[in-house]
Every structure is written in structure tokens, then in C-alpha cells.
Write a protein that holds these residues in place. Sequence first.
Motif, short mmCIF file in Angstrom:
data_model
loop_
_atom_site.label_atom_id
_atom_site.label_comp_id
_atom_site.label_asym_id
_atom_site.label_seq_id
_atom_site.Cartn_x
_atom_site.Cartn_y
_atom_site.Cartn_z
N MET A 522 -4.06 170.14 37.64
CA MET A 522 -5.32 170.57 37.04
C MET A 522 -5.14 171.90 36.30
O MET A 522 -4.54 172.82 36.83
CB MET A 522 -6.37 170.77 38.14
N GLN A 523 -5.70 171.97 35.10
CA GLN A 523 -5.76 173.24 34.38
C GLN A 523 -7.18 173.44 33.90
O GLN A 523 -7.88 172.47 33.59
CB GLN A 523 -4.81 173.20 33.17
N GLY A 524 -7.60 174.71 33.85
CA GLY A 524 -8.96 174.97 33.39
C GLY A 524 -9.21 176.47 33.41
O GLY A 524 -8.35 177.26 33.78
N GLY A 525 -10.42 176.85 33.01
CA GLY A 525 -10.75 178.28 32.98
C GLY A 525 -10.36 178.87 31.65
O GLY A 525 -10.61 178.27 30.61
N SER A 526 -9.70 180.02 31.70
CA SER A 526 -9.43 180.72 30.44
C SER A 526 -8.01 180.41 29.96
O SER A 526 -7.17 179.93 30.71
CB SER A 526 -9.60 182.22 30.65
N VAL A 527 -7.80 180.72 28.70
CA VAL A 527 -6.45 180.58 28.14
C VAL A 527 -5.71 181.89 28.38
O VAL A 527 -6.27 182.97 28.21
CB VAL A 527 -6.53 180.25 26.64
N GLN A 528 -4.45 181.76 28.83
CA GLN A 528 -3.67 182.95 29.14
C GLN A 528 -2.58 183.14 28.10
O GLN A 528 -2.02 182.18 27.58
CB GLN A 528 -3.00 182.79 30.51
N HIS A 529 -2.28 184.42 27.86
CA HIS A 529 -1.14 184.77 27.02
C HIS A 529 -0.22 185.59 27.90
O HIS A 529 -0.61 186.64 28.41
CB HIS A 529 -1.63 185.59 25.82
N GLY A 530 1.00 185.10 28.11
CA GLY A 530 1.87 185.78 29.06
C GLY A 530 1.26 185.69 30.44
O GLY A 530 1.12 184.61 30.99
N THR A 531 0.81 186.83 30.96
CA THR A 531 0.22 186.83 32.30
C THR A 531 -1.26 187.20 32.28
O THR A 531 -1.90 187.25 33.31
CB THR A 531 0.94 187.87 33.19
N ARG A 532 -1.83 187.46 31.09
CA ARG A 532 -3.21 187.91 31.05
C ARG A 532 -4.10 186.93 30.28
O ARG A 532 -3.60 186.12 29.49
CB ARG A 532 -3.29 189.30 30.39
N SER A 533 -5.40 187.02 30.50
CA SER A 533 -6.35 186.16 29.79
C SER A 533 -6.49 186.60 28.34
O SER A 533 -6.44 187.79 28.05
CB SER A 533 -7.73 186.27 30.44
N ALA A 534 -6.66 185.63 27.46
CA ALA A 534 -6.85 185.94 26.04
C ALA A 534 -8.27 185.58 25.64
O ALA A 534 -8.77 184.52 26.01
CB ALA A 534 -5.85 185.17 25.20
N GLY A 535 -8.93 186.48 24.90
CA GLY A 535 -10.29 186.22 24.45
C GLY A 535 -10.31 185.30 23.24
O GLY A 535 -9.27 185.03 22.62
N ASP A 536 -11.52 184.82 22.91
CA ASP A 536 -11.65 183.86 21.81
C ASP A 536 -11.15 184.42 20.48
O ASP A 536 -10.53 183.70 19.69
CB ASP A 536 -13.11 183.41 21.67
N SER A 537 -11.44 185.71 20.21
CA SER A 537 -11.05 186.23 18.90
C SER A 537 -9.53 186.29 18.78
O SER A 537 -8.97 186.05 17.71
CB SER A 537 -11.66 187.61 18.67
N GLU A 538 -8.86 186.55 19.89
CA GLU A 538 -7.39 186.56 19.86
C GLU A 538 -6.85 185.14 19.63
O GLU A 538 -5.88 184.93 18.89
CB GLU A 538 -6.86 187.13 21.18
N LEU A 539 -7.52 184.16 20.27
CA LEU A 539 -7.08 182.77 20.10
C LEU A 539 -7.21 182.34 18.64
O LEU A 539 -6.32 181.71 18.08
CB LEU A 539 -7.93 181.83 20.97
N VAL A 540 -8.34 182.70 18.04
CA VAL A 540 -8.58 182.30 16.64
C VAL A 540 -7.47 182.83 15.75
O VAL A 540 -6.91 182.10 14.92
CB VAL A 540 -9.95 182.83 16.16
N THR A 541 -7.10 184.08 15.94
CA THR A 541 -6.18 184.70 14.99
C THR A 541 -4.71 184.48 15.36
O THR A 541 -3.86 184.46 14.49
CB THR A 541 -6.42 186.21 14.88
N LYS A 542 -4.40 184.32 16.65
CA LYS A 542 -2.98 184.37 17.02
C LYS A 542 -2.40 183.11 17.64
O LYS A 542 -1.19 182.92 17.63
CB LYS A 542 -2.77 185.52 18.03
N ALA A 543 -3.27 182.22 18.21
CA ALA A 543 -2.71 181.14 19.03
C ALA A 543 -2.28 179.92 18.23
O ALA A 543 -1.67 179.01 18.78
CB ALA A 543 -3.72 180.73 20.10
N CYS A 544 -2.59 179.88 16.93
CA CYS A 544 -2.23 178.69 16.16
C CYS A 544 -1.26 179.00 15.04
O CYS A 544 -1.21 178.31 14.02
CB CYS A 544 -3.49 178.02 15.60
#
Lengths: 840, 87
Positions: A522-544
Motif C-alpha cells: 500500500m502507498q498513499g498520503g504525500s509524495v516524498q522527495h528523498g526523505t521529506r514530503s514535497a508540496g504541490d508547487s514543488e511537484l508541479v515544477t520539479k517532479a516531471c
Amino acid sequence: MHMATAAAEVNNEATLDYHHYAEGERDLEGRTYKSLNLRPIEVDSLALAIRNTLADRWTFALNYTQDTWSGATPVVSLPQAAINEQILSGASVPSVYYTDGQHHPLMVDPNSFDGRKYKTTRNPHTVHLMAAASAETRRQIDGHLNYAWDRAALNVGGGVSEEPDYHSAFMNVGGNFDFNQKSTTLAWGTSYTVSNINASLESNSAADWGAYQTRIRESDGLFTLFGQRHDFGATLGVTQVLNKNSLIEAGMGYTRSSGYLSNPYKAVMLAFDDPDQFIDSTGLRTVQMRGVLEQRPDARNQWNWNLRYVDYIAPLSAALHADYRFFHDDWGIDAHTLTLSWHQPLGQGWMLVPGTRYYSQSRADFYAPYFVFDQAYPAMPGPIFPGLPRPLDFTQLQRSYFSSDARLSGFGSIGGELAVSKQFSKGTKLEIGADYSVHAGSLKLGGGGEDRFADFDAYVIYATLAIDLSAPALSSVLPDGDSSGPTKVPPRLRRAPSGVMFDHLSAKRGDFEFGYRYDYAMQGGSVQHGTRSAGDSELVTKACGKTGCSLTPRDSDSHISMVDFMIGLSDRATLLVTGQFVNHDVGLRDLDPNLVNAIGIQPPPRVSYTRNSGGIGDTGLYWLYGLFAGAGQEVHAGLGFTAPTGSVEQRMAGSRDFTSYGSQLGSGTWDFHPSLTYTGELQRLAWGAQLAGIKRMEHHNDAGYALGDTVQATTWGSVRMTDWLSLSLRGQYTAQGGIHGQYDLHAAPQVIDQRLVGTETQDVYGYVDTPNAINSPLDAPDNYGGQTWDVGFGMNAVIPSGLLRGNRVGVEWLEPLATHFNGYQLERQGRLLLSWDLPF
Amino acid sequence: MNLHLIHSVRNLRMLDHRHALAVALLCSASLLGACTTVSPWERGTLAKPHMALTPNPGQSALRSHLEISREAASGGGTAAGGGCGCN
């Protein structure tokens, strides 16, 4: 539940069934599945069943079934001339075709206009529009409890069936009475099923909703149809022993279905040929079309009559089975099914079963491939929005029910099958079989079936492993009786936790062990980068990567069912063969569109909020070899490989784009799996450690990438609480490398040119090699792999008595302790591991 | 019952399949009375696994679920289980 008690039934049995169904391609009038990036329908089914005597007169049965459907299915059928017109005009949906004065659909050559007329050819053909559905997995659990008196029995059962868009619960009550020293059995049954449907209309978004306006509302940002149906059924049957060599069963059944009985993924084309239309110099009549969700009546009464006859052909020791069934319903469908099979024993436990089946049905009253009305387009009064089709006013139509689902058309089907089974000693039986059938309108009894566009062929291959749980050999795995000697411990209490593979060797040559393992991550909750949670604005700009993300995963479930067969080659060497059934379900959500717009690069459009896939995974073959054994300790090495039998070309629903890398069913590469395992045992304590790795032996798979190599280290300790129960604690470290490469380009339709038609400029479409869409962190290969630390809490038991004696069951929960992801990945929430081993 | 039977036979040419089956059922029901009783110890043959009405119930159930989703004639009274079979 079947009716006969006049014939013998095995009451203590475990069976494992695998069933693979695949259809051939349908005739799409010159367009191929390949050019449309479609695959025909495939279904993989797995079923586990246990039937067992609980006490003298009580029997229970427990069944688990899962099936995964994938491939392209017809959505609607329409004149080929309309498809031609849509392609020429570049319209998103077919909306018009032309006919001549006699109402024959015409193919019009737009470049042949001579100032007065076009060159036209009549085309009477109908064709399907197909939609690629993503794989969906259905799971069903059901159980029955049966109580037998001397001359009667009563059974009560129920179950649930779950798939993403369809949820059913059902119960049944039945029984039987025996007469004439059990020569005659009267059986009855009743059942009730309630089903709730919540179907996203994404793939059917262009269709008018018809009478289902009130059933459709927005859910998670998607138009979703909500429906409920009820099915009530009753059966009555008589089984009669005719003589020493034959028996017959005659039965009848009634089913009443009510509620939402349509198929939410099917549409119909309504075509309006206005008798008063203006005909210009071209002489072409214009027929306007509109797609509508199919509309079936909300009640259906169904009757069945069947005869089944079994005859023993003494000179050949063979059994002839002949079944005939007649079906009638108040939708206008009459159907006949005739099945014949011949069961020929060949000696030494072998059996050959050839068989044939013929099926024929008439069409439903409200079925047509498409519906032509001699009237003008009956538009609802109101404002007209340019570019949008006008809603239909259904009160102006002569009929209110429509379906173009070819399963309600007139057709026949004929098929042949061949099965081979072998009864081994120790009460084990293996059966494999194959079946090929042709479905065609021309095969309908009495003629008048549907045209060939709806024809297809299909094959089935299957395997059944049946284990007689009351076979005496099984009991020999435990010391016999309740001898109070020093070995009170059942010797086969598995000591390694459920999540540890390759933990033990077979005791000796010829030992055979069957295992089933279930792994639910099972996976769920927030998206993590390394060991910390990443916010939506970071996901938009950096995760893709270079493009922005417009979506992010919300939850992700992975289910792996694994079966393994362990065979002792010698007292040091063991062979292990594994097969997997894999299913991934991912839910996504939108990222704030304002954030997405702000980065200035528009991500590719969202196709769906779900990514579902399922089917057969990779197949493994492992060789385990004992290096050291003594003083309660043991070391063994494992060398193995997995073959890429799992698909890596699963695509998103309604799209040519591949689904997430993590949602593919296998690695796609041949992989090498070395391992080294140490185990020890002292009185109540047991411990162990294992180092295992996966090395990809190819640089890329057929889809263009390779998963990262993996190293895993684990160590555990366990305490025996009683003779049959132990508890375990385990630590596990896993490191997986990132993905190498990425998805290859795939063909997708794009505007490649423009041309002049009459005075109008039209776009010309063609297939262009296109990179896979990246619009969520799941689509970027950089967001895979990493390091994880887990702690596992487990429990193992060996069933100490009864007919399941010697079966080993285990459960383990893996709780994430720490995670260091590569890139951006969804938080891990835990893993449930179940195991069941059946030694012989 | 006999009257009904005669009536049906007289109209044999007009019979639709439904009636034909009803006749078959009636005939087989009337046959039952004429069957010789087979003692339990004479049923060794009938107890052979390949003489069971459904020799492989697991496969039959999977196949039946598939047929329900490919053909219009449904399973026939018993709850074969849920599932859309929509594809």
C-alpha cells in the motif's frame, strides 16, 4: 453449487484453477488493430477453492476468484461511410454520413467534385468503434456451508465481488431431498444479488446521456454513472439415476433482474434521415448522427430449461456427457446451448476429454447495429452552442430502448475443446485444456444473424490442480497419531516469516510442495522527495522533468498472487518454479491548475484519474543448493532467473501512452536472482538471515527501459509459542537502482498536413512517433528506486489436526521504518504478506 | 398432463423451441417413474469422477462467468457471483 447428490462428490479438496481467454481481432474494415494501437480482449483468471468436512454432517466451501480483463472492446457500431467521413473531416466524433436516393450509405471522394457531383461508391458495411480499456481486476470471495441429514441437505452461502466500477454482494439458500435410496434427488435453490455500479463516463464522454441524466453526477472531477441492480433467481431440478451406467438431470431456472441493466461503456448511434431535407445538385442525402448511452429496459425476466445426461460406455470405460439448455427472456432473446464431451480414460490415471459446444441466440427486440429514423434531428429546444452537438429530445422518438451491444445481437458460436488430465498418486490431479471457438452472425440457428463486423474467434487455455485433502499420503507429513514421544513439535512449522522467499530446501528427493503467497503493498498520503514530503508547487515544477506535472498520485495498491511449486531433486538440491498474478491500481488527483499554468509549459492532457493494470507477471525458475547443514544450522545458496512473461506494454485507458513504469506487470527483462540464506534453530528459538539480489540481464526491455538492480538484506528471529504457532520479528533493508532508459516512442495521430476540400481547408491526420506523455511523477523514470528500511511482525502456524493437518499458513505485516526515495514517490504505508504451503 | 401432452404433440409443427423443451421435460419426468431402482452398492460406475455431472467445477465456474459476459443467455437461476462483464 450443483444439484447432483445422486452422483458422488469429493468433499475434501483444494483446487487451483488458471484460465486464459483471448479473442482474435475483429474486422475493422481495412483498419488494423496494430495501426490503431489496440489489442483484442484478454482475460486471465485465477481461482482457489477449498472444500472440507468440518464435522460429521457439516461441509464448508471457500472460493477466491480473481480475473483481469484487458484489451479493446467495441463501444458503438456505425456505417463505415460515417467513419470515412469522420476521417476526412478530422471531426472528433462521427456525426454525419451521406446516402443516395435509395438510402444506401455512400463513400464520397471529396477530391472528385466536378462542379456538380462527387464520385461515390455504395458501402453497406457496418463497423465497430473500439476503445482500449485499461486492465481491470475483479476479486470475488464466496463461501458455502452445507448441512446434510440422511436424506436431505441444506446449504447457505454468500459472497462479494469487487471491481473498481462494480460491486456485488450475493447470497443463496438451497437444498436437496433424496428419494428411492438416493436414486432420485430433488434440488432447489434461490439466490439474490445486489450490484452497485459507479462507472466513469470518460471513455464515453461524447454520448448523449438519454434517460440516465439523473443517474449521472460528478465524482472526483469525472462524470460518473451511478446505478443499482437486483437479481433474484430460483432453480428446481431433478437428478435421476437411470441405471447402473447412466443418470440424467432435468432442471429449470428463473431469474428476474431489475434496476440499471445497461452497460455504461456501450453507446448507440441514432441516425436521422430527414425526409424533407433539401437535396442539392450532388444528389447526396445527409444523415445526421448522435451517439447516446445505450438504454436498456429496467427489468428482465429470464427462464432456463436444461437437460444433462451422463452415460457410461462400458467397453471403453468412457463417459459421454450431453447437455442441452434453452433460454428465453422477455427482451426477445431465445438461446440454445448444446454441449457434448467424451471422457476417455487411457490408463495409469490419464484421461483425454474432447468436447464441442454450440450456442445460438436471437437478437433482443431493442438491438440494432445503429438506429435510423426517418425524421429530422429532434433537437431539444434551447440555445445552440457552436461546436457542441445539440441535445436530443427523446420524446420525439418512436422508441425508448436502444442497444448496439453485439452480445444482444443474433449470432451463433461453435467451438471445440480438448483436455488432458493425469491423476497422480497422493491424491493430486492435474488437468490442462484448450478450447477454440468462432462467434459469427452466420452461425445463428435459422439464419438472420448479425453481419460479419461483429464476428470474432477466441481461444481458452486452462489448467487445474486438484488436491484431495483426505488422501492418506498427506497425513504422512506429520508424525502419526498423538504419540507422546519427544517430537511433539510438528516438524514442518515454517520458521521464516511469510515475506522471506527461498528460506528452506526440500527434505529429500521427490518431495513436492505447493505454495501460495499474497503480497499486498500500500502507498498513499504525500509524495516524498528523498526523505521529506514535497508540496504541490514543488511537484508541479520539479517532479516531471522538463515538462510540468499536472497530476500526482493519491493512493496506490499493488496485489501480487504468487504460486510456487517446490520439488526436491536430492537431499541438497531443490527446484522452485513460480508464477505470478499481478495487479496495480493507482488513483491520481489534479495539481492546482494555477500552479501548472504558471510554469508556462503545458503538460499533456490528462487521460484518466486511475491507472489500473493486471495480468500474469514474470515466471521464475530457481535452483537452491545446501552448502552446510549441522548443529541446527543450515546455509544454502540460490541461483535463479525470471523470464519476462509479464507485460511491460500496458497502456492508459483510452490512450496510446504507456501507463506508469510501476504499473507494468513485469520487468520486461530476463533477470538473474542470486541468494544466500542462513537459518538456525535451538529449542523454541529460530533465526535466520538472507542476502538476495536481482541483476537485470538486458539493457532494455521491449518497451525501451530496464528496471534498476536490487539488493535486499534481511534478518529475523522467531519464538515458538506452542507446538503449532510461532511469532516472528524481522528487519529488512532494500536498495533498488533507478530506471535505465525510458519508454520508446509510440505512434500517435497528429495533424501532418492540410488540404483543400472544395473551398475549405481541412487537417490531414497521420501517425507520428511521439514520446510517452509525462504528466505525473509516475511517468518520469527518475522517480523510481531508492532505499527502504522495514520492520516485520509475523505469525506462522501449522494446522495441527483435522484434514488440513500439515498445511502451513503465515501472515506478516511489514511496517516502513525509513525511506530514501530517488526522485518523487508516494509514501509507503505498509505491506501485508500471506503464505500458505501445502507439503506432500 | 396427458391431455397437455397430446395437445402439444398435435401442434408439433407450430411448436416453438420452448414448447419442445417443455415436452422433453415432461417426457423425462414421466420416464423417472419407469426407472429401475439401482441399489447403492451397484453405483460404483456412477461414482467415478468422470461420471459426475460437473467433472471440473472450478473450470466450469470460470467458463460460465466468461460465457455470461460474452453471450446474452445468463447462468440460469443460481447466483453465479457478481461482476459486470462489461468489456
